[in-house]
Design a protein around this motif. Structure first.
Motif, PDB file in Angstrom:
ATOM      1  N   ASP A  28      16.735  -5.519   4.918  1.00  0.00           N
ATOM      2  CA  ASP A  28      16.147  -6.750   5.599  1.00  0.00           C
ATOM      3  C   ASP A  28      16.219  -7.979   6.076  1.00  0.00           C
ATOM      4  OD1 ASP A  28      17.321  -6.618   2.515  1.00  0.00           O
ATOM      5  OD2 ASP A  28      19.313  -6.622   2.778  1.00  0.00           O
ATOM      6  N   PHE A  32      13.188 -10.202   7.224  1.00  0.00           N
ATOM      7  CA  PHE A  32      12.985 -11.908   7.567  1.00  0.00           C
ATOM      8  C   PHE A  32      12.362 -12.528   8.735  1.00  0.00           C
ATOM      9  CE2 PHE A  32      17.775 -11.546   5.583  1.00  0.00           C
ATOM     10  CZ  PHE A  32      17.203 -10.951   4.562  1.00  0.00           C
ATOM     11  N   THR A  92      12.502 -25.748  -0.289  1.00  0.00           N
ATOM     12  CA  THR A  92      13.850 -25.028   0.619  1.00  0.00           C
ATOM     13  C   THR A  92      14.210 -26.176   0.288  1.00  0.00           C
ATOM     14  OG1 THR A  92      11.583 -24.419   3.061  1.00  0.00           O
ATOM     15  CG2 THR A  92      13.354 -25.209   3.492  1.00  0.00           C
ATOM     16  N   GLN A  95      16.209 -25.249  -1.800  1.00  0.00           N
ATOM     17  CA  GLN A  95      17.390 -23.712  -2.385  1.00  0.00           C
ATOM     18  C   GLN A  95      18.372 -24.141  -0.660  1.00  0.00           C
ATOM     19  OE1 GLN A  95      14.526 -21.401   0.639  1.00  0.00           O
ATOM     20  NE2 GLN A  95      13.051 -20.818  -1.320  1.00  0.00           N
ATOM     21  N   TYR A 101      21.085 -18.069  -2.305  1.00  0.00           N
ATOM     22  CA  TYR A 101      21.316 -17.299  -0.592  1.00  0.00           C
ATOM     23  C   TYR A 101      19.751 -15.790  -0.910  1.00  0.00           C
ATOM     24  CZ  TYR A 101      25.176 -18.687   1.413  1.00  0.00           C
ATOM     25  OH  TYR A 101      25.684 -18.330   2.406  1.00  0.00           O
ATOM     26  N   THR A 102      19.551 -15.448  -0.310  1.00  0.00           N
ATOM     27  CA  THR A 102      18.934 -14.337  -0.258  1.00  0.00           C
ATOM     28  C   THR A 102      19.438 -12.614  -1.232  1.00  0.00           C
ATOM     29  OG1 THR A 102      18.907 -13.210   1.696  1.00  0.00           O
ATOM     30  CG2 THR A 102      17.097 -14.407   1.326  1.00  0.00           C
ATOM     31  N   THR A 107      22.761 -10.950   2.922  1.00  0.00           N
ATOM     32  CA  THR A 107      22.012 -11.723   2.426  1.00  0.00           C
ATOM     33  C   THR A 107      22.289 -12.500   2.962  1.00  0.00           C
ATOM     34  OG1 THR A 107      24.466 -12.698   1.353  1.00  0.00           O
ATOM     35  CG2 THR A 107      22.710 -11.161   0.748  1.00  0.00           C
ATOM     36  N   LYS A 110      18.772 -18.706   1.763  1.00  0.00           N
ATOM     37  CA  LYS A 110      16.993 -18.751   1.553  1.00  0.00           C
ATOM     38  C   LYS A 110      16.541 -19.103   2.404  1.00  0.00           C
ATOM     39  CE  LYS A 110      14.220 -17.028  -1.992  1.00  0.00           C
ATOM     40  NZ  LYS A 110      14.389 -16.694  -3.289  1.00  0.00           N
ATOM     41  N   TRP A 111      16.897 -20.853   2.376  1.00  0.00           N
ATOM     42  CA  TRP A 111      16.722 -22.082   3.427  1.00  0.00           C
ATOM     43  C   TRP A 111      16.347 -21.648   4.445  1.00  0.00           C
ATOM     44  CZ3 TRP A 111      18.248 -25.172   7.360  1.00  0.00           C
ATOM     45  CH2 TRP A 111      19.491 -24.800   7.615  1.00  0.00           C
ATOM     46  N   SER A 114      12.853 -19.968   4.563  1.00  0.00           N
ATOM     47  CA  SER A 114      11.839 -21.289   3.687  1.00  0.00           C
ATOM     48  C   SER A 114      11.390 -21.868   5.101  1.00  0.00           C
ATOM     49  CB  SER A 114      12.140 -21.496   3.011  1.00  0.00           C
ATOM     50  OG  SER A 114      12.532 -20.449   1.619  1.00  0.00           O
TER      51      SER A 114
END
Length: 147
Positions: A28, A32, A92, A95, A101-102, A107, A110-111, A114
């Protein structure tokens, strides 16, 4: 970031096959970091004018016409990048507002990921805009690059 990707991947391989203790966070994290590395490199690529250029038309134009062509291309590229930054920025913000979340074993919001996409497109668009109105500077050689 590329060094982190290489070291973490190598350590994961060693831990997985020699110690039978695979890490849960490496795959993961590598994704990223790869996203961040790419979108932080794109503005520098635009600044150095290191992007792919097909110059067959500009080779046959006069100096003045070539400047107009290059300015037009830079404006179009800037517009495309700034529109992409706006679209990514809106996503973004969505999110962030929704607390998304991813997906994976490791996790994060997510932003966080992004935001690199937004910054990369926005800064690249600004570099193209600068080139359109200030005229292109001489390409900055990459270390070891001889032009």
């Amino acid at each position: 970031m590329l060094a982190i990707i290489v070291v973490s991947t190598c350590s994961d391989v060693v831990l997985r096959y020699f110690a039978n203790r695979p890490t849960e966070w490496v795959s993961d994290s590598v994704g990223f970091f790869l996203c961040a590395a790419i979108f932080l490199a794109i503005p520098e690529l635009a600044r150095r004018q290191g992007h792919v250029a097909i110059t067959i038309l500009s080779e046959y134009l006069s100096v003045g016409a070539n400047r107009v062509l290059n300015a037009g291309i830079a404006i179009a590229a800037s517009a495309a990048c700034l529109v992409a930054a706006w679209i990514a920025g809106m996503e973004t913000l969505r999110q962030f507002a929704n607390g998304i979340y991813t997906v994976g074993t490791f996790t994060v919001p997510k932003w966080w990921i992004s935001a690199f996409i937004v910054a990369g497109f926005a800064l690249t668009g600004l570099h193209f805009l600068r080139q359109a109105f200030a005229g292109p500077a001489a390409p900055v050689p990459i270390s070891g690059d001889i032009r």
